[in-house]
Scaffold this active site. Structure first.
Site, short mmCIF file in Angstrom:
data_model
loop_
_atom_site.label_atom_id
_atom_site.label_comp_id
_atom_site.label_asym_id
_atom_site.label_seq_id
_atom_site.Cartn_x
_atom_site.Cartn_y
_atom_site.Cartn_z
CE1 TYR A 169 43.92 -63.53 11.64
CE2 TYR A 169 44.07 -65.83 10.98
CZ TYR A 169 44.61 -64.56 11.02
OH TYR A 169 45.84 -64.33 10.47
CG ASP A 220 46.14 -56.82 6.18
OD1 ASP A 220 47.23 -56.67 5.61
OD2 ASP A 220 45.29 -57.67 5.83
#
Lengths: 240, 240
Positions: free
Chosen positions: B109, B51
């Protein structure tokens, strides 16, 4: 009441600390906020300039306010109004005779280098070289600059006096990062960036130690050494 | 010839990885450069989206080139043409049947938090909280998310399947920085940011562990927990 503040800022989107017409600068951002709080125009006096792209963790400035407000509240009020890339770390009441520039005793700067592979996430915060640097060579170079010297060949622009004293240059390595810390009394325009540039020129065999010695002792040498980019430079601390 | 690349980027000035009309994105920057090198339109397939504002050290994508060029030269050519905030770390020749998205095995992540005082120099790179966090509480929360769950209440947008498996959540503290690493098979839109948001809600007594358990097991719960901001999130690694 006179206040002394300690300011940190990300220099990436500033044309330096000092007021500059139609260019975004730290001084005006701070003056705008203080003028709102004081409801009357406030001018600040910085401890010194930093150039476009140079960062700070310990810039200092003084200013006078007409209103009386506890310093912790003042700190919060200023930081609430400042943009994200400037922050007041500390605020102190000082005597009316105090001057943020004239009273400076020592300054500490850091220059940060990434010798590893290019990292796009630190491009505004490190000089990225991607070449190995021998710390012993860097150390030998740095020794030449210690003490009192005439730095004319390492300063940009005209001034009356080019003498400065460097008390210490400390070189640290942390993985692929090299941090060179400078501790001294006065650092003139581009001085640290020119010193780092010269040190790297020696590391990469573009110059030798005697070139540096010559440039420090003889004022009319025209040899040109490199200037390291602004993004690697941090104003760490100013002592009074 | 099909190539697989590993990409790092500073997400601060991108509207995410994926192509998006009239908004700066990583995919188009890379496609522009590859089209120049290939002299014919190149489309890339990313391993997944990130994003707006999310960073990457290990995003992956594949593409086909008509020209033949040694991969080290190709890497240099691409990086010379890319803007400063994107960088190709690695390039690999792969089979024509390879697909950067369909072949993904695991993803890693990191989410970075600064619990210390606000630092304007890391504002695009850390979630800055300025409140103490108890690591034991964070750890207890993270345990709830391990294994296979239906993450509907932690995912933004509609999809057919909300099941995902998280193999490991590792929490490290380094001074004022807390790094939470997530290792799993698939992470859906906003999933990590919602998980981190929920964990912090528990740390700050805005929710308790049973709220999280309820939201993971019951799909029609309407309780709303926080979503952590994009700037703290890094795509570290994708394995095939």
């Amino acid at each position: 009441m006179r206040y002394l503040v300690t300011i940190s800022y990300d220099g990436s989107n500033f044309y330096g600390f000092q007021r500059l017409k139609n260019k975004r600068n730290v001084q005006e951002e701070l003056e705008k906020v203080l003028t709102i709080i004081n409801k009357k125009k406030v001018e600040i006096k910085g401890a010194g300039r930093t150039d476009r792209g140079v960062h700070a963790y310990g810039q200092r400035a003084h200013f006078d306010l007409d209103i009386i407000i506890p310093k912790e509240n003042l700190k919060k009020a200023i930081n609430n109004l400042l943009p994200d890339d400037v922050y007041i770390k500390d605020i102190m009441e000082v005597d009316d005779s105090f001057h943020a520039r004239f009273n400076v005793k020592t300054k500490r700067y850091a220059y940060k280098i990434n010798i590893g592979e290019y990292d796009p996430l630190i491009n505004n915060y490190y000089y990225q070289i991607n070449k190995d640097i021998k710390l012993e060579v860097l150390k030998k170079c740095s020794d030449i600059f210690l003490g009192v010297h005439n730095f004319k060949n390492f300063v940009s622009g005209e001034r009356k006096n080019y003498d400065a004293i460097i008390y210490d240059i400390d070189i640290k390595k942390d993985g692929d990062y090299i941090i060179i810390e400078f501790y001294g009394k006065s650092f003139y325009r581009y001085m640290i960036r020119n010193i780092v540039g010269a040190m790297l020129d020696v590391c990469f065999n573009r110059a030798n130690l005697s070139d540096i010695k010559t440039m420090l002792d003889k004022f009319n040498v025209k040899k040109c050494l490199s200037c390291a980019p602004a993004c690697g430079l941090y104003l760490l601390e100013i002592e009074y």
